[in-house]
Design a protein around this motif. Structure first.
Motif, short mmCIF file in Angstrom:
data_model
loop_
_atom_site.label_atom_id
_atom_site.label_comp_id
_atom_site.label_asym_id
_atom_site.label_seq_id
_atom_site.Cartn_x
_atom_site.Cartn_y
_atom_site.Cartn_z
N ASP B 60 0.89 -1.21 -0.01
CA ASP B 60 0.00 -0.01 0.02
C ASP B 60 0.97 1.30 -0.16
N GLY B 61 1.91 1.25 -0.88
CA GLY B 61 2.61 2.35 -0.83
C GLY B 61 3.66 2.70 0.38
N GLU B 185 4.07 15.37 -7.49
CA GLU B 185 4.54 15.37 -8.93
C GLU B 185 3.24 16.20 -9.68
N LYS B 186 1.98 16.06 -9.26
CA LYS B 186 0.83 16.62 -9.72
C LYS B 186 0.41 18.38 -9.15
N ARG B 187 -0.28 18.75 -9.93
CA ARG B 187 -0.54 20.21 -9.61
C ARG B 187 -1.45 20.39 -8.59
N GLY B 188 -2.11 19.27 -8.21
CA GLY B 188 -2.91 19.40 -6.88
C GLY B 188 -3.59 17.93 -6.62
N VAL B 189 -4.73 18.08 -6.03
CA VAL B 189 -5.52 16.97 -5.84
C VAL B 189 -6.68 16.84 -7.31
N LEU B 190 -6.42 15.94 -8.08
CA LEU B 190 -7.29 15.86 -9.14
C LEU B 190 -8.49 15.07 -8.97
N LEU B 191 -9.74 15.55 -9.75
CA LEU B 191 -10.98 14.89 -9.80
C LEU B 191 -10.87 13.82 -10.65
N ASP B 192 -10.08 14.10 -11.59
CA ASP B 192 -10.19 12.98 -12.85
C ASP B 192 -8.55 12.87 -12.99
N GLU B 193 -7.99 11.58 -12.54
CA GLU B 193 -6.53 11.32 -12.40
C GLU B 193 -6.09 11.33 -13.87
N TYR B 211 -16.50 13.34 -1.99
CA TYR B 211 -15.79 13.08 -3.03
C TYR B 211 -15.29 11.55 -2.67
N LYS B 212 -14.92 11.21 -1.53
CA LYS B 212 -14.50 9.93 -0.97
C LYS B 212 -15.66 9.01 -1.57
N ARG B 216 -14.22 9.65 -6.31
CA ARG B 216 -13.53 10.54 -7.20
C ARG B 216 -12.15 10.68 -6.72
N ILE B 217 -11.76 10.51 -5.59
CA ILE B 217 -10.36 10.69 -5.23
C ILE B 217 -9.73 9.38 -5.05
N THR B 218 -8.60 9.34 -5.65
CA THR B 218 -7.89 8.03 -5.90
C THR B 218 -7.35 7.62 -4.70
N ALA B 219 -7.01 6.40 -4.30
CA ALA B 219 -6.73 5.70 -3.15
C ALA B 219 -5.63 6.35 -2.70
#
Lengths: 256, 256
Positions: B60-61, B185-193, B211-212, B216-219
């Motif tokens: 799990d990362g 790495e990303k510009r923020g929390v994305l709604l669509d990864e 969202y959870k 809509r928010i990735t694990a």
């Protein structure tokens, strides 16, 4: 009146053996007054280099530090060795803080100019930040210094741990009664390198000059002793060269 | 009135690329007020492990930390990464001090109990030494924290850098107006990864729950966001999740 400060330099084999290191740190924790520890890296850096296929080059007992070796030195000295010592000291209820010369700009160095030998990323000490070390000591902390300095331009440099110990001792001698202990494999400076019982009990500048002239002190000891006498000349009260098991017993070579 | 404190957490790729790290640290140095940096180790630990033939296990990362991996983490995080960041910050005239949780007993942790998974030498934070961090900040220093803690019995432990950032933010919120920036790495929390332009600009607890629920928010984002909301619940003024190039531009996801 000045407070007492004991500066202990440890290196070599002692650092590599968890049990002997633990015993030494326990003895260190029993010393009264302010304390500061400077460590080398022992064979751990050489071992890691070998595992990574990086060749270790030594000239006159000094490591040639190319970019890969600097990375290894930074990992082993500032990471592995330094933080394990700090964790052990914390367990002994000493409030240790592990630092390199880059942290708080403690030790500013310059890359050694290329002469007959190119030592690579080796730093010659330009300035020790005495006020900050004073503050740390006066707050009751025990600084644990790794033999890594910086040039102020973002580059780390490898600096001999004996040199760091004696340079730090010199600047702190203004504010503390400094005793500097070099702890190494032998019980002291030997008059006969094959006889462990030939420890010179006392050395001053004249006797040192005489023994040097007579060739009775081995070449490997000369940098350590030169560092020691420089420290004495700058007001350090006493330098002791002894083995790990004798830092509290009054054994070893006393230099004044 | 409380002083401003910006806590920046950096990790991942940014750390591995000397130029991108330099740019980020430059931006960091331009932030007004007190500053504190927490870093991860990026792939450097994994790379070194591979070179040494030590297998990296992730669940799990989260890295499974056996004894060999702890040594590697200590070398890479507390040594290589930490000291290079400190040297760069010193070159930018920030008085940085690189520390682990063992130094000054800053972060006391306990080895995670073995449950379904044995994480090995992973430390769950028990206590952050707020008074000492306060002192360092009030002296104008910039602490640079590596994700290594200790158990108070002489053992180092590997602790997630996001967790350290949010735990430190929480305890410092008593004395500072804390803004916590997670830089990744990303510009923020994305709604669509798959859409870099779907950055969620604002998140509060209700919206997060929604969202959870909607999935809509990735694990992968959940631990970071849970850390963020815990920080907010403890008085941290604002958490920002953004990319390295946007820490000063007002971009990213703002959490209050």
């Amino acid at each position: 009146m000045k407070s007492q400060l004991t500066i202990l330099k440890v290196g070599g084999q002692i650092i590599e053996e968890k049990d002997s290191l633990k015993t030494l740190l326990k003895d260190f924790s029993l010393i009264a007054g302010n304390k500061l520890l400077v460590h080398g890296g022992g064979r751990a850096a050489t071992d890691l280099a070998a595992k990574l296929g990086v060749k270790t080059q030594m000239i006159d007992g000094r490591r040639i530090t190319d970019e890969k070796m600097l990375k290894i030195a930074t990992m082993v000295y500032a990471g592995l060795v330094n933080k394990n010592i700090v964790a052990e000291l914390q367990a002994l209820r000493m409030d240790a803080i592990g630092l390199t010369g880059a942290d708080l700009n403690l030790i500013l160095a310059e890359k050694r100019p290329v002469g007959k030998v190119d030592y690579g990323f080796v730093g010659d000490v330009k300035e020790v930040n005495a006020p900050v070390l004073n503050d740390l000591l006066n707050q009751g902390y025990t600084p644990v210094l790794a033999p890594i300095s910086h040039d102020g331009n973002g580059n780390l440099l490898n600096t001999n741990a004996d040199t760091i110990a004696s340079e730090v001792a010199r600047v702190l001698a203004f504010d503390f009664n400094v005793r500097l202990i070099f702890c190494f494999e032998k019980r002291g400076v030997l008059l006969d390198e094959n006889d462990e019982n030939s420890v010179i009990q006392f050395l001053d500048r004249d006797l040192y000059a005489q023994y040097k002239e007579e060739g009775r002190i081995t070449a490997g000891m000369l940098p350590k002793l030169d560092n020691a006498f420089q420290a004495i000349a700058s007001g350090v009260k006493e330098v002791v060269i002894t083995s790990a098991s004798h830092i509290n017993t009054g054994g070893g070579t006393f230099i004044r």
